[in-house]
Scaffold this motif. Sequence first.
Motif: not given
Length: 180
Positions: A116-120, A150-152
């Motif tokens: 989640a940190d990587e995405i945000q 994808t990432k979601g």
Amino acid sequence: MKIKIIPFFIMLISIFSCNLINDTPDQVFQVIGLNANKIPSSFQRIFREFRQHKANGTLKLPSEDGKTMKKASCEEVVKFAYANIFKQDIKRIKNLNPPKDAEPIVKAGIELFEYADEIQSRDFLIIAKMIDEGKSDEEIDTAVKHLDETKGAELDQRFGKVMNLLLPYADANGVQYNKI
């Protein structure tokens, strides 16, 4: 000489015994389960709000004095509000000393929060920059939809894995919680 050695051993035993004490099931649940509520289930709503605030001229951040608000770009708001949101959670999870049966929960929790940190901190910035650059709604919608699909989707799977481990653990250990 013997008198000085005894307090040293008492201190040493105290230090090691503190490290052997496991966190309670409630502590594990609090650190992982409650903080998981911060993880978004859909990115479309977030970026729809960003675009609306950008169009209305209401994207703002606290000024340096902390007393007033100043206009900001989407990138600045994302960096301020999202880029570091999970850093403390990750640190708290890594600092847990779980009982043996909670170790898989902690491992899955670390994986979830790091993802989640990587995405945000990365992907949110890319889309925020698109908004700031005035890309078309279609381009932004496509990028957000791709991120969700994808990432979601991967984030949802990781979230589900954590909850599938955490909730039975909480139930088995008498942790009180409410599902919403």
